[in-house]
Design an enzyme around this catalytic site. Structure first.
Site, PDB file in Angstrom:
ATOM      1  N   PHE A  87       0.826  -1.210   0.000  1.00  0.00           N
ATOM      2  CA  PHE A  87       0.000   0.000   0.000  1.00  0.00           C
ATOM      3  C   PHE A  87       0.865   1.266   0.000  1.00  0.00           C
ATOM      4  O   PHE A  87       0.375   2.345  -0.308  1.00  0.00           O
ATOM      5  CB  PHE A  87      -0.858   0.075   1.281  1.00  0.00           C
ATOM      6  CG  PHE A  87      -1.972  -0.921   1.390  1.00  0.00           C
ATOM      7  CD1 PHE A  87      -3.261  -0.602   0.982  1.00  0.00           C
ATOM      8  CD2 PHE A  87      -1.762  -2.176   1.933  1.00  0.00           C
ATOM      9  CE1 PHE A  87      -4.307  -1.507   1.115  1.00  0.00           C
ATOM     10  CE2 PHE A  87      -2.796  -3.092   2.077  1.00  0.00           C
ATOM     11  CZ  PHE A  87      -4.076  -2.749   1.664  1.00  0.00           C
ATOM     12  N   THR A 135      -3.792   2.224  -9.020  1.00  0.00           N
ATOM     13  CA  THR A 135      -4.853   3.216  -9.185  1.00  0.00           C
ATOM     14  C   THR A 135      -5.358   3.272 -10.624  1.00  0.00           C
ATOM     15  O   THR A 135      -4.597   3.005 -11.565  1.00  0.00           O
ATOM     16  CB  THR A 135      -4.310   4.612  -8.782  1.00  0.00           C
ATOM     17  OG1 THR A 135      -5.188   5.627  -9.259  1.00  0.00           O
ATOM     18  CG2 THR A 135      -2.941   4.894  -9.380  1.00  0.00           C
ATOM     19  N   ASP A 136      -6.627   3.662 -10.779  1.00  0.00           N
ATOM     20  CA  ASP A 136      -7.174   3.851 -12.134  1.00  0.00           C
ATOM     21  C   ASP A 136      -6.494   5.011 -12.866  1.00  0.00           C
ATOM     22  O   ASP A 136      -6.600   5.129 -14.080  1.00  0.00           O
ATOM     23  CB  ASP A 136      -8.698   4.082 -12.071  1.00  0.00           C
ATOM     24  CG  ASP A 136      -9.102   5.337 -11.312  1.00  0.00           C
ATOM     25  OD1 ASP A 136      -8.242   5.950 -10.645  1.00  0.00           O
ATOM     26  OD2 ASP A 136     -10.298   5.716 -11.378  1.00  0.00           O
ATOM     27  N   GLU A 137      -5.776   5.861 -12.111  1.00  0.00           N
ATOM     28  CA  GLU A 137      -5.163   7.030 -12.756  1.00  0.00           C
ATOM     29  C   GLU A 137      -4.079   6.639 -13.748  1.00  0.00           C
ATOM     30  O   GLU A 137      -3.693   7.437 -14.596  1.00  0.00           O
ATOM     31  CB  GLU A 137      -4.610   7.996 -11.695  1.00  0.00           C
ATOM     32  CG  GLU A 137      -5.714   8.502 -10.783  1.00  0.00           C
ATOM     33  CD  GLU A 137      -5.322   9.659  -9.883  1.00  0.00           C
ATOM     34  OE1 GLU A 137      -4.450  10.454 -10.273  1.00  0.00           O
ATOM     35  OE2 GLU A 137      -5.890   9.757  -8.783  1.00  0.00           O
ATOM     36  N   TYR A 161       2.417  11.662 -10.386  1.00  0.00           N
ATOM     37  CA  TYR A 161       1.932  10.593  -9.486  1.00  0.00           C
ATOM     38  C   TYR A 161       1.531   9.365 -10.293  1.00  0.00           C
ATOM     39  O   TYR A 161       2.009   8.246 -10.048  1.00  0.00           O
ATOM     40  CB  TYR A 161       0.743  11.096  -8.651  1.00  0.00           C
ATOM     41  CG  TYR A 161      -0.068   9.977  -8.019  1.00  0.00           C
ATOM     42  CD1 TYR A 161       0.474   9.172  -7.019  1.00  0.00           C
ATOM     43  CD2 TYR A 161      -1.386   9.710  -8.433  1.00  0.00           C
ATOM     44  CE1 TYR A 161      -0.266   8.133  -6.449  1.00  0.00           C
ATOM     45  CE2 TYR A 161      -2.134   8.685  -7.864  1.00  0.00           C
ATOM     46  CZ  TYR A 161      -1.560   7.894  -6.876  1.00  0.00           C
ATOM     47  OH  TYR A 161      -2.293   6.867  -6.312  1.00  0.00           O
ATOM     48  N   LYS A 165       3.065   5.499 -10.474  1.00  0.00           N
ATOM     49  CA  LYS A 165       2.293   4.276 -10.168  1.00  0.00           C
ATOM     50  C   LYS A 165       2.293   3.339 -11.383  1.00  0.00           C
ATOM     51  O   LYS A 165       2.399   2.120 -11.241  1.00  0.00           O
ATOM     52  CB  LYS A 165       0.853   4.632  -9.770  1.00  0.00           C
ATOM     53  CG  LYS A 165       0.714   5.376  -8.454  1.00  0.00           C
ATOM     54  CD  LYS A 165       1.099   4.557  -7.225  1.00  0.00           C
ATOM     55  CE  LYS A 165       0.135   3.446  -6.928  1.00  0.00           C
ATOM     56  NZ  LYS A 165       0.521   2.758  -5.651  1.00  0.00           N
TER      57      LYS A 165
HETATM   58  N1  LIG Z   1      -6.509   7.360  -2.011  1.00  0.00           N
HETATM   59  C1  LIG Z   1      -7.035   6.912  -3.149  1.00  0.00           C
HETATM   60  O1  LIG Z   1      -8.083   7.380  -3.589  1.00  0.00           O
HETATM   61  C2  LIG Z   1      -6.359   5.779  -3.904  1.00  0.00           C
HETATM   62  C3  LIG Z   1      -7.017   5.210  -4.994  1.00  0.00           C
HETATM   63  C4  LIG Z   1      -6.416   4.128  -5.662  1.00  0.00           C
HETATM   64  C5  LIG Z   1      -5.195   3.656  -5.237  1.00  0.00           C
HETATM   65  N2  LIG Z   1      -4.561   4.247  -4.184  1.00  0.00           N
HETATM   66  C6  LIG Z   1      -3.266   3.682  -3.740  1.00  0.00           C
HETATM   67  O2  LIG Z   1      -3.493   3.109  -2.462  1.00  0.00           O
HETATM   68  C7  LIG Z   1      -2.310   3.183  -1.670  1.00  0.00           C
HETATM   69  C8  LIG Z   1      -2.619   3.855  -0.349  1.00  0.00           C
HETATM   70  O3  LIG Z   1      -3.137   5.167  -0.607  1.00  0.00           O
HETATM   71  P1  LIG Z   1      -3.571   6.141   0.566  1.00  0.00           P
HETATM   72  O4  LIG Z   1      -4.594   7.060   0.026  1.00  0.00           O
HETATM   73  O5  LIG Z   1      -3.842   5.369   1.791  1.00  0.00           O
HETATM   74  O6  LIG Z   1      -2.209   6.954   0.776  1.00  0.00           O
HETATM   75  P2  LIG Z   1      -1.710   7.788   2.019  1.00  0.00           P
HETATM   76  O7  LIG Z   1      -0.848   8.865   1.438  1.00  0.00           O
HETATM   77  O8  LIG Z   1      -2.828   8.159   2.919  1.00  0.00           O
HETATM   78  O9  LIG Z   1      -0.803   6.743   2.829  1.00  0.00           O
HETATM   79  C9  LIG Z   1       0.422   6.293   2.347  1.00  0.00           C
HETATM   80  C10 LIG Z   1       1.137   5.561   3.462  1.00  0.00           C
HETATM   81  O10 LIG Z   1       2.399   5.101   2.954  1.00  0.00           O
HETATM   82  C11 LIG Z   1       3.443   5.460   3.860  1.00  0.00           C
HETATM   83  N3  LIG Z   1       4.664   5.667   3.087  1.00  0.00           N
HETATM   84  C12 LIG Z   1       4.917   6.640   2.185  1.00  0.00           C
HETATM   85  N4  LIG Z   1       6.161   6.520   1.700  1.00  0.00           N
HETATM   86  C13 LIG Z   1       6.704   5.428   2.306  1.00  0.00           C
HETATM   87  C14 LIG Z   1       7.972   4.779   2.221  1.00  0.00           C
HETATM   88  N5  LIG Z   1       8.916   5.247   1.405  1.00  0.00           N
HETATM   89  N6  LIG Z   1       8.172   3.689   2.972  1.00  0.00           N
HETATM   90  C15 LIG Z   1       7.212   3.210   3.811  1.00  0.00           C
HETATM   91  N7  LIG Z   1       5.998   3.798   3.946  1.00  0.00           N
HETATM   92  C16 LIG Z   1       5.759   4.891   3.195  1.00  0.00           C
HETATM   93  C17 LIG Z   1       2.947   6.718   4.540  1.00  0.00           C
HETATM   94  O11 LIG Z   1       3.601   6.955   5.790  1.00  0.00           O
HETATM   95  C18 LIG Z   1       1.455   6.425   4.677  1.00  0.00           C
HETATM   96  O12 LIG Z   1       1.207   5.712   5.866  1.00  0.00           O
HETATM   97  C19 LIG Z   1      -1.291   3.927  -2.527  1.00  0.00           C
HETATM   98  O13 LIG Z   1      -0.474   2.995  -3.160  1.00  0.00           O
HETATM   99  C20 LIG Z   1      -2.144   4.669  -3.551  1.00  0.00           C
HETATM  100  O14 LIG Z   1      -1.431   4.905  -4.740  1.00  0.00           O
HETATM  101  C21 LIG Z   1      -5.112   5.294  -3.507  1.00  0.00           C
END
Ligand SMILES: NC(=O)c1ccc[n+]([C@@H]2O[C@H](COP(=O)([O-])OP(=O)(O)OC[C@H]3O[C@@H](n4cnc5c(N)ncnc54)[C@H](O)[C@@H]3O)[C@@H](O)[C@H]2O)c1
Length: 328
Positions: A87, A135-137, A161, A165
């Site tokens: 994640f 992500t869908d992006e 971004y 991804k």
């Molecule tokens: N938020 C959305 O709408 C969405 C949609 C689709 C996919 N995603 C994907 O889901 C995943 C989680 O997204 P989110 O919204 O919870 O993100 P977020 O930014 O809220 O959380 C990211 C987490 O990753 C940790 N992190 C960042 N860099 C790090 C590193 N180098 N080493 C270890 N930990 C690290 C951060 O401390 C945080 O806890 C991501 O991969 C994102 O691309 C998010």
């Protein structure tokens, strides 16, 4: 015998909800121990998952960076993981426009680091699995008349971004094609729900409305996102990890396409605030117009469906969560 699985980035928004709703289920607790690796960047908050860490012995937290080759190597040696769910990411498009470097470092090189260590374990344990949360992006943008993204839609990312991804997804694919390592990728639409960092669209709108401050809307506010409640996303991630086919991509969507302006208006209405708080600001550079997801493959192959209705259920729960934190 219990398996030990590595979860990265689970002090952030989606991951912390995953800890609460998936890992603490009795049926899952009985089969798995989890090691949670998170660097606790601005987006990671240990307090998001502290109650679960205190209550459950099968959860172990390690503060650390997925880019740290020595630490990641030692963790893989120590725990002999049977699987990884990644994640961890830098996740905010606006930040990626200001500073793309950290996006490449964490999202691409960090993922590569996890893949390389995973390969070592896969060579010893053919049942090893790796899941990449994407992500869908990565598919780029749609116009109104375009069909929704399928898993066959060519990758065409527009922001730093989404480019980072997409690069990580391609590296995952390469590990499957080259080494036959069982990698599964999920590509989900925009999540909403509790514990999201307040710079993201929905919590920002709620925070500003509660404080009677202006709600900044990019451009005309006509851009469309397909909103999915975070718990629905996490169900899909777990199903893809446990039932998904190696080398496959699964789209996950919320079936809730909404214009940004409409979402802001619903939030104002829910909180009893006037629409005069809406404030149109200069559009985001390269702003994708529309995302829409066809998730029929996940329906058919994983038996997955989004269940939480946007206006009637999910948005209200989200607003109440943030109100309990921020309302004066
Ligand atoms: N938020 C959305 O709408 C969405 C949609 C689709 C996919 N995603 C994907 O889901 C995943 C989680 O997204 P989110 O919204 O919870 O993100 P977020 O930014 O809220 O959380 C990211 C987490 O990753 C940790 N992190 C960042 N860099 C790090 C590193 N180098 N080493 C270890 N930990 C690290 C951060 O401390 C945080 O806890 C991501 O991969 C994102 O691309 C998010």
């Amino acid at each position: 015998m219990k398996q030990t699985v590595l979860l990265t980035g689970c002090a952030g928004f989606i991951g912390s909800n995953f800890i609460k709703t998936i890992t603490c289920r009795d049926s899952i607790k009985a089969q798995y121990d989890f090691v949670i690796l998170d660097a606790l960047t601005y987006a990671g908050r240990l307090e998001n998952i502290q109650p679960e860490l205190d209550a459950h012995k099968h959860l172990t937290f390690v503060k650390g960076d997925i880019r740290d080759t020595k630490l990641v190597h030692e963790l893989f040696q120590k725990y002999n993981f049977s699987g990884v769910l990644n994640f961890a990411a830098e996740s905010h498009v606006d930040r990626s426009i200001e500073n793309p470097n950290i996006f490449v470092e964490t999202n691409v090189l960090g993922t590569l680091n996890l893949l390389k260590e995973s390969l070592n374990l896969f060579e010893e344990n053919p049942a090893f699995k790796y899941l990449q949360v994407s992500t869908d992006e990565v598919y780029g943008t749609l116009q109104m008349e375009d069909p929704a993204f399928t898993e066959e839609t060519p990758i065409s990312p527009n922001s730093p971004y989404s480019a980072s991804k997409a690069s990580a997804d391609l590296m995952c694919r390469a590990f499957f094609e080259t080494y036959k390592m069982p990698v599964v990728i999920t590509r989900c639409s925009n999540n909403y729900g509790p514990y999201q960092v307040e710079e993201k669209f929905i919590p920002l709108m709620i925070k500003r409305a509660l404080a009677n401050e202006k709600l900044p809307i990019y451009g005309t506010g006509m851009n469309i996102r397909d909103w999915i409640y975070v718990d629905d996303h996490n169900e899909g991630v777990w199903l893809a990890f446990t039932k998904g086919k190696a080398g496959e991509v699964y789209n996950l969507g919320g079936n809730s396409e909404r214009q940004n302006l409409d979402v802001a208006k619903i939030i104002l209405k829910h909180l009893g605030k006037p629409e005069s708080l809406l404030s149109f600001v200069t559009d985001r550079k390269g702003h994708d117009f529309r995302y829409a997801i066809n998730y029929s493959k996940a329906q058919k192959e994983l038996g997955w469906n989004p269940t939480v209705r946007f206006e009637e259920e999910g948005l209200g729960k989200t607003i109440e969560h943030f109100k309990s934190l921020w309302a004066k």
